[in-house]
Scaffold this motif. Structure first.
Motif, mmCIF file in Angstrom:
data_model
loop_
_atom_site.group_PDB
_atom_site.id
_atom_site.type_symbol
_atom_site.label_atom_id
_atom_site.label_comp_id
_atom_site.label_asym_id
_atom_site.label_seq_id
_atom_site.Cartn_x
_atom_site.Cartn_y
_atom_site.Cartn_z
ATOM 1 N N TYR A 153 20.462 -8.234 -7.684
ATOM 2 C CA TYR A 153 19.818 -6.923 -7.785
ATOM 3 C C TYR A 153 18.312 -7.079 -7.988
ATOM 4 O O TYR A 153 17.845 -8.083 -8.531
ATOM 5 N N TYR A 154 17.582 -6.038 -7.600
ATOM 6 C CA TYR A 154 16.182 -5.922 -8.014
ATOM 7 C C TYR A 154 15.840 -4.452 -8.175
ATOM 8 O O TYR A 154 16.462 -3.581 -7.549
ATOM 9 N N PRO A 155 14.864 -4.125 -9.031
ATOM 10 C CA PRO A 155 14.483 -2.724 -9.239
ATOM 11 C C PRO A 155 13.441 -2.272 -8.221
ATOM 12 O O PRO A 155 12.564 -3.048 -7.820
ATOM 13 N N PHE A 156 13.538 -1.027 -7.844
ATOM 14 C CA PHE A 156 12.502 -0.407 -7.011
ATOM 15 C C PHE A 156 12.175 0.944 -7.632
ATOM 16 O O PHE A 156 13.034 1.826 -7.710
ATOM 17 N N ALA A 157 10.944 1.079 -8.121
ATOM 18 C CA ALA A 157 10.508 2.301 -8.797
ATOM 19 C C ALA A 157 9.282 2.863 -8.087
ATOM 20 O O ALA A 157 8.146 2.486 -8.394
ATOM 21 N N PRO A 158 9.486 3.749 -7.114
ATOM 22 C CA PRO A 158 8.331 4.356 -6.429
ATOM 23 C C PRO A 158 7.591 5.289 -7.375
ATOM 24 O O PRO A 158 8.201 6.014 -8.165
ATOM 25 N N ASP A 159 6.267 5.246 -7.316
ATOM 26 C CA ASP A 159 5.427 6.141 -8.110
ATOM 27 C C ASP A 159 5.168 7.384 -7.265
ATOM 28 O O ASP A 159 4.393 7.339 -6.304
ATOM 29 N N THR A 160 5.813 8.475 -7.617
ATOM 30 C CA THR A 160 5.703 9.689 -6.798
ATOM 31 C C THR A 160 4.334 10.343 -6.893
ATOM 32 O O THR A 160 4.032 11.255 -6.126
ATOM 33 N N ARG A 161 3.493 9.861 -7.799
ATOM 34 C CA ARG A 161 2.132 10.418 -7.895
ATOM 35 C C ARG A 161 1.228 9.878 -6.806
ATOM 36 O O ARG A 161 0.184 10.455 -6.502
ATOM 37 N N GLU A 162 1.594 8.737 -6.236
ATOM 38 C CA GLU A 162 0.790 8.097 -5.209
ATOM 39 C C GLU A 162 1.662 7.770 -4.003
ATOM 40 O O GLU A 162 2.840 7.454 -4.136
ATOM 41 N N SER A 163 1.082 7.845 -2.818
ATOM 42 C CA SER A 163 1.828 7.530 -1.605
ATOM 43 C C SER A 163 2.015 6.024 -1.475
ATOM 44 O O SER A 163 1.046 5.267 -1.510
ATOM 45 N N ILE A 182 23.031 -7.878 -15.398
ATOM 46 C CA ILE A 182 23.328 -7.971 -13.971
ATOM 47 C C ILE A 182 22.584 -9.186 -13.421
ATOM 48 O O ILE A 182 21.637 -9.674 -14.035
ATOM 49 N N THR A 183 23.026 -9.662 -12.266
ATOM 50 C CA THR A 183 22.356 -10.800 -11.621
ATOM 51 C C THR A 183 21.084 -10.307 -10.955
ATOM 52 O O THR A 183 21.126 -9.450 -10.066
ATOM 53 N N LEU A 184 19.943 -10.833 -11.392
ATOM 54 C CA LEU A 184 18.652 -10.374 -10.889
ATOM 55 C C LEU A 184 18.084 -11.340 -9.866
ATOM 56 O O LEU A 184 18.268 -12.563 -9.962
#
Length: 205
Positions: A153-163, A182-184
Motif C-alpha cells: 500500500y501507499y497513501p495518496f492525499a491530493p490537496d484540493t486547495r491546489e491543482s 499494513i504492508t507499505l
C-alpha cells in the motif's frame, strides 16, 4: 504524462518488471483494521467508496470471468447492499467502483472481485485497489492505494486547495501511523499520484 500513462508506468509495466511477487488479494484484508486506526487516531472517515482497477483482455475467457464477477456481485448486493458499477475509461482500463457505508462489506466485495480474477489466471491484469477516506475537520480526501504488482500500500492525499498538488505532510503522517499495520511500499518512486481527469473527482472517475 496523464493519469493512465502513469498507471501503466507505476502500477503496470514498470511495476510488473519490478514485481516482488504474484498478486495476492488476501493482502487487502490488512485494511480491515487500518480503517479503524484511520478514524480513531487520525480523524479520517471512510467515504463508503472503493475501486478496483485492472487491464482488459480481449478474449472470451476473460469476458466469461467478468460475467462471473458481475453476476455474484449483483447477487451479493441483495444481501449486503454493496453497489458495484463497471466502467471502462478512454484508455481501455477497467474499473469496478464499489459503494457501501459498511467498510467491511466494501472490503469483502473488492477482495472477491480480485480473487476471482486470480483464480481465473488473470492476476497479472490487476493493477490497483483504492480505498477512499475524508479528513473530518476539513474534508480533505485521502486514499490508500494497493499495488497488486508490488504487494504493498501507499497513501495518496491530493490537496484540493491546489491543482495537482499533494499534501505530503498528510501522506507521511499516514505512512508513519499505519506502518506495521499494513504492508507499505518502501520505494516512494511507486507512490504514484492518481490524479483524476476532471478536477474534484475520484481517481476512478
Amino acid at each position: 504524462m496523464g493519469l493512465f500513462d502513469g498507471l501503466k508506468s507505476a502500477l503496470g509495466m514498470k511495476a510488473e518488471a519490478d514485481a516482488t511477487r504474484d498478486a495476492d488479494p488476501d493482502d487487502l484484508f490488512g485494511m480491515s483494521t487500518a480503517y479503524i486506526t484511520m478514524e480513531a487516531e487520525l480523524g479520517y472517515e471512510p467515504t463508503g467508496e472503493a475501486a478496483l482497477c485492472f487491464a482488459d483482455v480481449d478474449n472470451t475467457d476473460f469476458r466469461d470471468a467478468m460475467e462471473e464477477v458481475e453476476s455474484i456481485l449483483d447477487a451479493g448486493q441483495v444481501e449486503t447492499g454493496t453497489e458495484a458499477t463497471f466502467e471502462t475509461d478512454d484508455h481501455g482500463y477497467q474499473w469496478i467502483v464499489f459503494e457501501d457505508p459498511d467498510f467491511e462489506d466494501l472490503l469483502t466485495a473488492i477482495h472477491f472481485a480480485a480473487d476471482t480474477l486470480v483464480e481465473r489466471r488473470y492476476g497479472s491484469r490487476l493493477l490497483a485497489a483504492l480505498f477512499s477516506f475524508e479528513r473530518e475537520h476539513d474534508g480533505q480526501p485521502a486514499y490508500w492505494v494497493y499495488s497488486f504488482r508490488r504487494g504493498a500500500y501507499y497513501p495518496f492525499a491530493p490537496d484540493t486547495r491546489e491543482s495537482h498538488e499533494r499534501d505530503s505532510t498528510a501522506e507521511f503522517k499516514l505512512e508513519s501511523n499505519l506502518d506495521g499495520e499494513i504492508t507499505l511500499e518502501g520505494d516512494k518512486e511507486y507512490w504514484y499520484p492518481l490524479w483524476p481527469d476532471k478536477p474534484g473527482w475520484h481517481p476512478w472517475e
